[in-house]
Write an enzyme that holds these catalytic residues in place. Structure first.
Site, PDB file in Angstrom:
ATOM      1  N   ASN A 141       0.836  -1.199   0.000  1.00 30.82           N
ATOM      2  CA  ASN A 141       0.000   0.000   0.000  1.00 30.82           C
ATOM      3  C   ASN A 141       0.867   1.245   0.000  1.00 30.82           C
ATOM      4  O   ASN A 141       2.006   1.199   0.471  1.00 30.82           O
ATOM      5  CB  ASN A 141      -0.897   0.007   1.249  1.00 30.82           C
ATOM      6  CG  ASN A 141      -2.050  -0.964   1.125  1.00 30.82           C
ATOM      7  OD1 ASN A 141      -2.592  -1.164   0.052  1.00 30.82           O
ATOM      8  ND2 ASN A 141      -2.419  -1.572   2.234  1.00 30.82           N
ATOM      9  N   CYS A 183      -5.216  -7.261  -3.060  1.00 30.91           N
ATOM     10  CA  CYS A 183      -5.611  -6.965  -1.684  1.00 30.91           C
ATOM     11  C   CYS A 183      -6.562  -8.064  -1.238  1.00 30.91           C
ATOM     12  O   CYS A 183      -7.228  -8.679  -2.053  1.00 30.91           O
ATOM     13  CB  CYS A 183      -6.293  -5.605  -1.625  1.00 30.91           C
ATOM     14  SG  CYS A 183      -6.823  -5.077   0.021  1.00 30.91           S
ATOM     15  N   HIS A 184      -6.613  -8.340   0.070  1.00 26.41           N
ATOM     16  CA  HIS A 184      -7.509  -9.407   0.524  1.00 26.41           C
ATOM     17  C   HIS A 184      -8.824  -8.878   1.086  1.00 26.41           C
ATOM     18  O   HIS A 184      -9.616  -9.637   1.633  1.00 26.41           O
ATOM     19  CB  HIS A 184      -6.809 -10.292   1.573  1.00 26.41           C
ATOM     20  CG  HIS A 184      -6.106  -9.544   2.648  1.00 26.41           C
ATOM     21  ND1 HIS A 184      -4.762  -9.669   2.867  1.00 26.41           N
ATOM     22  CD2 HIS A 184      -6.544  -8.665   3.562  1.00 26.41           C
ATOM     23  CE1 HIS A 184      -4.394  -8.902   3.865  1.00 26.41           C
ATOM     24  NE2 HIS A 184      -5.470  -8.273   4.297  1.00 26.41           N
ATOM     25  N   HIS A 190      -9.965  -0.580  -1.350  1.00 29.37           N
ATOM     26  CA  HIS A 190     -10.434  -0.161  -0.024  1.00 29.37           C
ATOM     27  C   HIS A 190     -11.721   0.652  -0.093  1.00 29.37           C
ATOM     28  O   HIS A 190     -12.329   0.918   0.933  1.00 29.37           O
ATOM     29  CB  HIS A 190      -9.361   0.614   0.742  1.00 29.37           C
ATOM     30  CG  HIS A 190      -8.225  -0.224   1.213  1.00 29.37           C
ATOM     31  ND1 HIS A 190      -7.258   0.259   2.047  1.00 29.37           N
ATOM     32  CD2 HIS A 190      -7.902  -1.508   0.980  1.00 29.37           C
ATOM     33  CE1 HIS A 190      -6.364  -0.687   2.308  1.00 29.37           C
ATOM     34  NE2 HIS A 190      -6.752  -1.777   1.662  1.00 29.37           N
TER      35      HIS A 190
END
Length: 439
Positions: A148, A169-170, A199
Protein backbone atom coordinates in the site's frame (compact mmCIF):
# COMPACT_ATOMS: atom_id res chain seq x y z
CA UNK A 1 13.63 -23.92 -13.28
CA UNK A 2 10.96 -21.19 -13.23
CA UNK A 3 11.30 -18.53 -10.56
CA UNK A 4 9.00 -16.60 -8.24
CA UNK A 5 10.82 -13.64 -6.68
CA UNK A 6 9.58 -12.16 -3.41
CA UNK A 7 10.70 -8.56 -2.76
CA UNK A 8 10.35 -7.60 0.89
CA UNK A 9 10.80 -11.21 1.99
CA UNK A 10 11.77 -10.01 5.47
CA UNK A 11 8.02 -9.81 6.10
CA UNK A 12 8.32 -13.34 7.42
CA UNK A 13 4.71 -14.04 8.36
CA UNK A 14 3.37 -12.70 5.05
CA UNK A 15 6.07 -14.60 3.16
CA UNK A 16 4.91 -17.76 4.95
CA UNK A 17 1.34 -17.14 3.85
CA UNK A 18 2.05 -16.35 0.20
CA UNK A 19 4.98 -18.67 -0.47
CA UNK A 20 3.55 -21.38 1.78
CA UNK A 21 0.50 -21.24 -0.51
CA UNK A 22 2.83 -21.78 -3.48
CA UNK A 23 4.38 -24.81 -1.76
CA UNK A 24 0.90 -26.32 -1.48
CA UNK A 25 0.16 -25.79 -5.19
CA UNK A 26 1.04 -28.87 -7.29
CA UNK A 27 1.70 -26.89 -10.47
CA UNK A 28 4.39 -24.82 -8.72
CA UNK A 29 6.48 -27.60 -7.21
CA UNK A 30 9.46 -27.15 -9.50
CA UNK A 31 9.72 -23.39 -8.99
CA UNK A 32 12.54 -21.54 -7.29
CA UNK A 33 11.31 -19.20 -4.56
CA UNK A 34 13.82 -16.34 -4.67
CA UNK A 35 13.91 -14.13 -1.58
CA UNK A 36 15.20 -10.57 -1.35
CA UNK A 37 15.19 -8.02 1.47
CA UNK A 38 17.45 -5.12 2.52
CA UNK A 39 17.43 -6.41 6.12
CA UNK A 40 19.91 -9.30 6.17
CA UNK A 41 18.67 -10.76 9.46
CA UNK A 42 15.01 -10.72 8.46
CA UNK A 43 15.97 -12.22 5.10
CA UNK A 44 17.81 -15.05 6.85
CA UNK A 45 14.86 -15.61 9.17
CA UNK A 46 12.49 -16.00 6.23
CA UNK A 47 14.89 -18.30 4.42
CA UNK A 48 15.18 -20.58 7.46
CA UNK A 49 11.43 -20.56 7.99
CA UNK A 50 10.67 -21.45 4.37
CA UNK A 51 13.29 -24.20 4.24
CA UNK A 52 11.72 -25.76 7.33
CA UNK A 53 8.25 -25.34 5.88
CA UNK A 54 9.34 -26.95 2.63
CA UNK A 55 10.74 -29.97 4.47
CA UNK A 56 7.75 -30.42 6.76
CA UNK A 57 5.29 -30.26 3.85
CA UNK A 58 7.39 -32.35 1.46
CA UNK A 59 7.44 -29.65 -1.19
CA UNK A 60 9.95 -29.83 -4.05
CA UNK A 61 10.33 -26.08 -4.53
CA UNK A 62 13.79 -24.57 -4.17
CA UNK A 63 14.24 -21.78 -1.60
CA UNK A 64 17.09 -19.34 -2.17
CA UNK A 65 17.92 -16.00 -0.53
CA UNK A 66 19.70 -13.23 -2.46
CA UNK A 67 21.50 -10.13 -1.24
CA UNK A 68 21.63 -8.68 -4.77
CA UNK A 69 18.23 -7.54 -5.97
CA UNK A 70 18.96 -7.80 -9.66
CA UNK A 71 20.15 -11.38 -9.27
CA UNK A 72 17.05 -12.22 -7.25
CA UNK A 73 14.97 -10.92 -10.15
CA UNK A 74 17.02 -12.42 -12.98
CA UNK A 75 14.86 -14.78 -15.02
CA UNK A 76 11.83 -14.46 -12.72
CA UNK A 77 8.46 -15.34 -14.18
CA UNK A 78 6.53 -13.77 -11.31
CA UNK A 79 7.52 -11.02 -8.87
CA UNK A 80 5.68 -10.52 -5.59
CA UNK A 81 6.12 -7.15 -3.89
CA UNK A 82 5.58 -6.61 -0.15
CA UNK A 83 8.00 -3.84 0.81
CA UNK A 84 7.52 -1.03 3.32
CA UNK A 85 9.81 1.91 2.63
CA UNK A 86 10.86 3.65 5.83
CA UNK A 87 9.29 1.04 8.09
CA UNK A 88 7.52 1.69 11.36
CA UNK A 89 10.49 3.76 12.51
CA UNK A 90 11.11 6.40 11.43
CA UNK A 91 8.54 6.84 8.71
CA UNK A 92 5.22 5.61 10.13
CA UNK A 93 5.88 7.40 13.41
CA UNK A 94 6.56 10.62 11.49
CA UNK A 95 3.39 10.19 9.38
CA UNK A 96 1.29 10.08 12.54
CA UNK A 97 3.04 12.31 15.05
CA UNK A 98 3.59 15.45 12.95
CA UNK A 99 -0.05 15.67 11.74
CA UNK A 100 -1.15 15.39 15.38
CA UNK A 101 0.55 18.75 16.04
CA UNK A 102 -1.92 20.26 13.60
CA UNK A 103 -4.89 18.48 15.15
CA UNK A 104 -5.10 15.96 12.31
CA UNK A 105 -5.69 12.41 13.54
CA UNK A 106 -5.51 9.14 11.59
CA UNK A 107 -6.29 5.47 12.10
CA UNK A 108 -4.17 3.57 9.53
CA UNK A 109 -2.59 6.17 7.25
CA UNK A 110 -1.55 3.83 4.44
CA UNK A 111 -4.01 4.51 1.62
CA UNK A 112 -4.79 8.19 1.13
CA UNK A 113 -4.77 10.99 3.68
CA UNK A 114 -1.52 12.56 4.80
CA UNK A 115 -0.04 9.19 5.75
CA UNK A 116 -0.97 7.63 2.42
CA UNK A 117 0.39 10.53 0.40
CA UNK A 118 3.78 10.42 2.05
CA UNK A 119 3.98 6.65 2.03
CA UNK A 120 3.37 6.86 -1.73
CA UNK A 121 6.08 9.48 -2.21
CA UNK A 122 8.60 7.30 -0.36
CA UNK A 123 7.67 4.15 -2.24
CA UNK A 124 7.02 5.09 -5.88
CA UNK A 125 10.72 5.82 -6.67
CA UNK A 126 11.73 2.45 -5.18
CA UNK A 127 9.07 0.65 -7.19
CA UNK A 128 10.18 2.33 -10.40
CA UNK A 129 13.75 1.18 -9.63
CA UNK A 130 12.32 -2.34 -9.40
CA UNK A 131 10.72 -1.78 -12.80
CA UNK A 132 14.09 -0.83 -14.35
CA UNK A 133 15.65 -4.06 -13.07
CA UNK A 134 12.67 -6.13 -14.21
CA UNK A 135 12.81 -4.72 -17.74
CA UNK A 136 16.49 -5.64 -17.87
CA UNK A 137 16.59 -9.13 -16.34
CA UNK A 138 13.01 -10.51 -16.47
CA UNK A 139 11.03 -8.34 -18.93
CA UNK A 140 8.11 -10.75 -19.27
CA UNK A 141 7.52 -11.13 -15.51
CA UNK A 142 4.12 -10.50 -13.96
CA UNK A 143 4.46 -8.07 -11.03
CA UNK A 144 2.04 -8.84 -8.18
CA UNK A 145 1.86 -5.81 -5.90
CA UNK A 146 0.69 -6.22 -2.30
CA UNK A 147 2.18 -2.96 -0.98
CA UNK A 148 0.00 0.00 0.00
CA UNK A 149 -1.00 2.58 -1.04
CA UNK A 150 -2.35 0.13 -3.61
CA UNK A 151 -3.89 2.51 -6.14
CA UNK A 152 -0.99 4.96 -6.36
CA UNK A 153 1.76 2.34 -6.47
CA UNK A 154 -0.01 0.12 -8.97
CA UNK A 155 -0.92 3.18 -11.04
CA UNK A 156 2.69 4.39 -11.11
CA UNK A 157 3.92 0.96 -12.20
CA UNK A 158 1.31 0.61 -14.94
CA UNK A 159 1.61 4.17 -16.28
CA UNK A 160 5.35 4.73 -15.90
CA UNK A 161 7.06 1.43 -15.03
CA UNK A 162 6.51 -0.46 -18.26
CA UNK A 163 5.93 -3.71 -16.36
CA UNK A 164 2.92 -6.05 -16.38
CA UNK A 165 1.36 -5.30 -13.01
CA UNK A 166 -1.71 -6.14 -10.96
CA UNK A 167 -2.48 -4.91 -7.45
CA UNK A 168 -3.74 -7.46 -4.94
CA UNK A 169 -5.61 -6.96 -1.68
CA UNK A 170 -7.51 -9.41 0.52
CA UNK A 171 -10.34 -7.03 1.51
CA UNK A 172 -12.57 -8.35 -1.29
CA UNK A 173 -12.21 -12.01 -0.30
CA UNK A 174 -12.89 -11.18 3.35
CA UNK A 175 -15.76 -8.78 2.74
CA UNK A 176 -18.77 -11.10 2.54
CA UNK A 177 -17.66 -13.76 5.07
CA UNK A 178 -16.88 -11.10 7.69
CA UNK A 179 -20.13 -9.22 7.02
CA UNK A 180 -22.24 -12.36 7.36
CA UNK A 181 -20.38 -13.44 10.48
CA UNK A 182 -20.99 -10.02 12.04
CA UNK A 183 -24.72 -10.24 11.29
CA UNK A 184 -25.04 -13.93 12.20
CA UNK A 185 -26.08 -14.86 8.66
CA UNK A 186 -25.26 -17.98 6.66
CA UNK A 187 -22.76 -17.17 3.90
CA UNK A 188 -22.99 -20.53 2.13
CA UNK A 189 -23.95 -20.51 -1.54
CA UNK A 190 -24.08 -16.73 -1.84
CA UNK A 191 -23.18 -14.97 -5.07
CA UNK A 192 -21.77 -11.48 -5.06
CA UNK A 193 -20.26 -8.78 -7.24
CA UNK A 194 -17.73 -6.21 -6.06
CA UNK A 195 -16.23 -3.23 -7.91
CA UNK A 196 -14.81 0.22 -7.17
CA UNK A 197 -11.33 1.23 -6.09
CA UNK A 198 -9.05 -0.45 -3.57
CA UNK A 199 -10.43 -0.16 -0.02
CA UNK A 200 -13.43 1.69 -1.48
CA UNK A 201 -14.88 -1.11 -3.58
CA UNK A 202 -18.56 -1.81 -3.14
CA UNK A 203 -20.68 -4.90 -2.66
CA UNK A 204 -22.92 -4.17 -5.63
CA UNK A 205 -24.90 -7.41 -5.57
CA UNK A 206 -25.38 -10.15 -2.98
CA UNK A 207 -27.84 -12.98 -3.66
CA UNK A 208 -28.66 -16.58 -2.77
CA UNK A 209 -30.69 -18.64 -5.25
CA UNK A 210 -31.59 -15.43 -7.07
CA UNK A 211 -32.89 -13.68 -3.94
CA UNK A 212 -31.48 -10.25 -3.08
CA UNK A 213 -29.98 -10.46 0.42
CA UNK A 214 -29.47 -6.72 0.90
CA UNK A 215 -32.87 -6.09 2.60
CA UNK A 216 -32.04 -8.64 5.32
CA UNK A 217 -28.47 -7.35 5.62
CA UNK A 218 -29.64 -3.76 6.12
CA UNK A 219 -32.34 -4.78 8.59
CA UNK A 220 -29.82 -6.63 10.75
CA UNK A 221 -27.26 -3.85 10.40
CA UNK A 222 -29.69 -1.27 11.82
CA UNK A 223 -30.18 -3.47 14.88
CA UNK A 224 -26.44 -4.07 15.15
CA UNK A 225 -25.80 -0.32 15.27
CA UNK A 226 -27.63 -0.10 18.60
CA UNK A 227 -24.56 -1.60 20.28
CA UNK A 228 -20.83 -0.90 20.00
CA UNK A 229 -18.97 -3.04 17.47
CA UNK A 230 -15.99 -2.82 15.11
CA UNK A 231 -17.92 -2.16 11.90
CA UNK A 232 -19.93 0.92 12.80
CA UNK A 233 -18.47 3.21 10.12
CA UNK A 234 -19.18 0.74 7.31
CA UNK A 235 -22.73 0.16 8.49
CA UNK A 236 -23.31 3.92 8.68
CA UNK A 237 -21.98 4.33 5.13
CA UNK A 238 -24.26 1.51 3.96
CA UNK A 239 -27.27 3.15 5.60
CA UNK A 240 -26.52 6.55 4.02
CA UNK A 241 -25.22 5.50 0.60
CA UNK A 242 -26.98 2.16 0.10
CA UNK A 243 -24.07 -0.29 -0.29
CA UNK A 244 -21.50 -2.06 1.87
CA UNK A 245 -17.83 -1.17 1.37
CA UNK A 246 -15.12 -3.82 1.24
CA UNK A 247 -12.49 -2.41 3.60
CA UNK A 248 -12.71 -2.12 7.38
CA UNK A 249 -14.29 0.67 9.41
CA UNK A 250 -10.92 1.66 10.84
CA UNK A 251 -9.74 2.37 7.29
CA UNK A 252 -12.94 4.00 6.07
CA UNK A 253 -13.11 6.35 9.02
CA UNK A 254 -10.25 8.32 7.43
CA UNK A 255 -11.32 8.08 3.77
CA UNK A 256 -14.29 10.40 4.31
CA UNK A 257 -14.84 13.78 5.98
CA UNK A 258 -17.60 12.62 8.30
CA UNK A 259 -16.07 10.65 11.16
CA UNK A 260 -12.76 11.95 12.59
CA UNK A 261 -13.42 15.61 13.42
CA UNK A 262 -11.68 17.61 16.13
CA UNK A 263 -14.78 19.81 16.56
CA UNK A 264 -16.97 16.73 17.08
CA UNK A 265 -14.90 14.48 19.36
CA UNK A 266 -18.02 12.56 20.37
CA UNK A 267 -18.02 10.91 16.93
CA UNK A 268 -14.90 8.91 17.85
CA UNK A 269 -16.78 7.16 20.63
CA UNK A 270 -20.07 6.99 18.74
CA UNK A 271 -18.50 5.12 15.82
CA UNK A 272 -15.91 3.25 17.90
CA UNK A 273 -13.01 4.64 15.85
CA UNK A 274 -9.52 3.41 16.87
CA UNK A 275 -7.27 6.44 16.45
CA UNK A 276 -3.57 5.63 15.91
CA UNK A 277 -4.54 2.02 15.25
CA UNK A 278 -1.69 1.34 12.82
CA UNK A 279 1.16 2.52 15.09
CA UNK A 280 -0.35 0.57 17.98
CA UNK A 281 -0.63 -2.48 15.73
CA UNK A 282 3.00 -2.12 14.64
CA UNK A 283 4.17 -2.08 18.26
CA UNK A 284 2.04 -5.12 19.08
CA UNK A 285 3.33 -7.01 16.03
CA UNK A 286 6.94 -6.22 16.91
CA UNK A 287 6.40 -7.46 20.46
CA UNK A 288 4.60 -10.57 19.21
CA UNK A 289 7.38 -11.27 16.70
CA UNK A 290 9.98 -11.13 19.47
CA UNK A 291 7.97 -13.69 21.45
CA UNK A 292 7.24 -16.06 18.57
CA UNK A 293 10.26 -15.61 16.30
CA UNK A 294 12.03 -18.80 17.43
CA UNK A 295 8.88 -20.89 17.03
CA UNK A 296 8.39 -19.65 13.47
CA UNK A 297 11.93 -19.30 12.16
CA UNK A 298 13.50 -22.49 13.51
CA UNK A 299 10.47 -24.76 13.84
CA UNK A 300 11.21 -27.92 11.85
CA UNK A 301 7.60 -29.05 12.24
CA UNK A 302 6.10 -25.83 10.91
CA UNK A 303 2.84 -26.34 8.99
CA UNK A 304 0.68 -24.25 6.71
CA UNK A 305 -2.80 -24.25 5.19
CA UNK A 306 -3.50 -22.47 1.93
CA UNK A 307 -4.85 -18.98 2.54
CA UNK A 308 -7.19 -16.78 0.51
CA UNK A 309 -4.33 -14.58 -0.75
CA UNK A 310 -4.60 -14.36 -4.53
CA UNK A 311 -0.93 -14.79 -5.53
CA UNK A 312 -0.68 -18.59 -5.66
CA UNK A 313 -4.06 -18.89 -7.42
CA UNK A 314 -3.01 -16.35 -10.07
CA UNK A 315 0.27 -18.14 -10.73
CA UNK A 316 -1.47 -21.52 -10.77
CA UNK A 317 -4.05 -20.29 -13.31
CA UNK A 318 -1.36 -18.83 -15.55
CA UNK A 319 0.70 -22.02 -15.38
CA UNK A 320 -2.15 -24.51 -15.88
CA UNK A 321 -4.54 -22.46 -18.04
CA UNK A 322 -7.36 -23.38 -15.64
CA UNK A 323 -9.24 -20.08 -15.27
CA UNK A 324 -9.57 -18.38 -11.89
CA UNK A 325 -11.50 -15.23 -11.00
CA UNK A 326 -10.01 -12.52 -8.81
CA UNK A 327 -10.72 -8.90 -8.01
CA UNK A 328 -7.59 -7.13 -9.20
CA UNK A 329 -6.36 -3.54 -9.21
CA UNK A 330 -5.81 -2.43 -12.81
CA UNK A 331 -5.92 0.78 -14.86
CA UNK A 332 -9.40 1.91 -15.82
CA UNK A 333 -8.39 1.94 -19.49
CA UNK A 334 -11.37 1.69 -21.77
CA UNK A 335 -13.67 2.71 -18.96
CA UNK A 336 -13.99 -0.59 -17.09
CA UNK A 337 -15.97 1.51 -14.62
CA UNK A 338 -17.41 4.08 -16.98
CA UNK A 339 -18.09 6.88 -14.47
CA UNK A 340 -14.56 6.88 -13.01
CA UNK A 341 -11.47 8.52 -14.61
CA UNK A 342 -9.50 6.44 -17.12
CA UNK A 343 -6.19 7.14 -15.33
CA UNK A 344 -7.56 5.74 -12.08
CA UNK A 345 -6.67 2.30 -10.77
CA UNK A 346 -9.90 0.39 -10.22
CA UNK A 347 -10.58 -2.86 -8.39
CA UNK A 348 -12.72 -5.03 -10.64
CA UNK A 349 -13.39 -8.71 -11.37
CA UNK A 350 -10.64 -10.21 -13.54
CA UNK A 351 -10.26 -13.56 -15.30
CA UNK A 352 -6.84 -15.20 -14.97
CA UNK A 353 -5.54 -17.89 -17.31
CA UNK A 354 -2.43 -18.60 -19.38
CA UNK A 355 -2.99 -15.41 -21.39
CA UNK A 356 -2.62 -13.34 -18.24
CA UNK A 357 -5.04 -11.16 -16.29
CA UNK A 358 -8.09 -9.92 -18.20
CA UNK A 359 -10.20 -7.28 -16.41
CA UNK A 360 -13.97 -7.42 -16.78
CA UNK A 361 -16.17 -4.50 -17.84
CA UNK A 362 -18.37 -3.29 -14.98
CA UNK A 363 -20.13 -0.23 -16.43
CA UNK A 364 -21.40 2.54 -14.20
CA UNK A 365 -21.31 2.41 -10.45
CA UNK A 366 -24.34 3.86 -8.67
CA UNK A 367 -23.61 7.59 -8.91
CA UNK A 368 -23.23 8.14 -5.17
CA UNK A 369 -20.59 5.40 -4.99
CA UNK A 370 -18.69 6.77 -7.98
CA UNK A 371 -18.75 10.19 -6.30
CA UNK A 372 -17.25 8.80 -3.09
CA UNK A 373 -14.55 7.00 -5.06
CA UNK A 374 -13.72 10.10 -7.08
CA UNK A 375 -12.95 12.04 -3.89
CA UNK A 376 -10.15 9.54 -3.20
CA UNK A 377 -9.05 9.20 -6.82
CA UNK A 378 -8.36 12.96 -6.97
CA UNK A 379 -5.74 12.64 -4.25
CA UNK A 380 -4.31 9.45 -5.72
CA UNK A 381 -3.76 10.96 -9.17
CA UNK A 382 -2.16 14.12 -7.79
CA UNK A 383 0.12 12.07 -5.55
CA UNK A 384 1.39 10.19 -8.62
CA UNK A 385 1.78 13.55 -10.38
CA UNK A 386 3.90 14.83 -7.48
CA UNK A 387 6.09 11.72 -7.50
CA UNK A 388 6.68 11.85 -11.25
CA UNK A 389 7.20 15.61 -11.67
CA UNK A 390 8.99 16.34 -8.40
CA UNK A 391 6.78 19.40 -7.98
CA UNK A 392 5.99 20.19 -4.37
CA UNK A 393 2.77 22.02 -5.29
CA UNK A 394 1.25 18.72 -6.35
CA UNK A 395 1.85 17.35 -2.85
CA UNK A 396 0.00 20.34 -1.44
CA UNK A 397 -2.82 19.85 -3.95
CA UNK A 398 -3.11 16.14 -3.21
CA UNK A 399 -3.44 16.95 0.50
CA UNK A 400 -5.89 19.81 -0.11
CA UNK A 401 -8.14 17.44 -2.05
CA UNK A 402 -7.98 14.66 0.52
CA UNK A 403 -11.47 14.55 2.09
CA UNK A 404 -10.39 14.11 5.71
CA UNK A 405 -7.45 16.55 5.61
CA UNK A 406 -9.47 19.24 3.84
CA UNK A 407 -12.29 18.92 6.35
CA UNK A 408 -9.94 19.56 9.26
CA UNK A 409 -7.23 22.00 8.15
CA UNK A 410 -6.94 25.33 6.32
CA UNK A 411 -5.01 25.57 3.07
CA UNK A 412 -2.18 27.35 4.85
CA UNK A 413 -1.91 24.69 7.53
CA UNK A 414 -1.96 21.92 4.91
CA UNK A 415 1.01 23.51 3.17
CA UNK A 416 2.89 23.94 6.46
CA UNK A 417 2.12 20.35 7.45
CA UNK A 418 3.41 18.99 4.14
CA UNK A 419 6.59 21.07 4.48
CA UNK A 420 7.13 19.75 8.02
CA UNK A 421 6.67 16.17 6.82
CA UNK A 422 9.13 16.63 3.96
CA UNK A 423 11.68 18.02 6.39
CA UNK A 424 11.12 15.21 8.91
CA UNK A 425 11.35 12.42 6.32
CA UNK A 426 14.54 13.93 4.92
CA UNK A 427 16.45 11.47 2.76
CA UNK A 428 13.44 9.15 2.53
CA UNK A 429 12.10 11.81 0.13
CA UNK A 430 15.32 12.70 -1.70
CA UNK A 431 13.78 14.80 -4.49
CA UNK A 432 11.72 17.03 -2.21
CA UNK A 433 14.18 17.12 0.70
CA UNK A 434 17.00 18.21 -1.62
CA UNK A 435 14.80 21.09 -2.70
CA UNK A 436 14.32 22.06 0.98
CA UNK A 437 18.06 21.99 1.64
CA UNK A 438 18.79 24.12 -1.41
CA UNK A 439 16.30 26.71 -0.24
Amino acid sequence: MSKITFLGAGSTVFAKNVLGDCMLTPALQEFELALFDIDDQRLKDSENMLINLKASMGSSVQVKAYTNRKEALRGAKYVINAIQVGGYKPSTVIDFEIPKKYGLRQTIGDTIGIGGIFRSLRTIPVMLDFAKDIKEVCPDAMFLNYTNPMATLTGAMLRYGGVKTVGLCHSVQACVPELFKSLDMDSNNVQWKVAGINHLAWLLEITRDGKDLYPEIKKRAIEKQKEKHDDMVRFELMQRFGYYVTESSEHNAEYHPYFIKKNYPELIDKYNIPLDEYPHRCVSQIEEWEKTREDIVNNQNLTHERTHEYASYIIEAMETDVPFKINGNVLNNGGLISNLPTKAVVEVPCLVDRSGITPCYVGELPEQLAALDRTNINTQLLTIEAAMTGKREHIYQAAMLDPHTAAELSMEDIVLLCDDLIEAHGEWLPTFYKESVLK
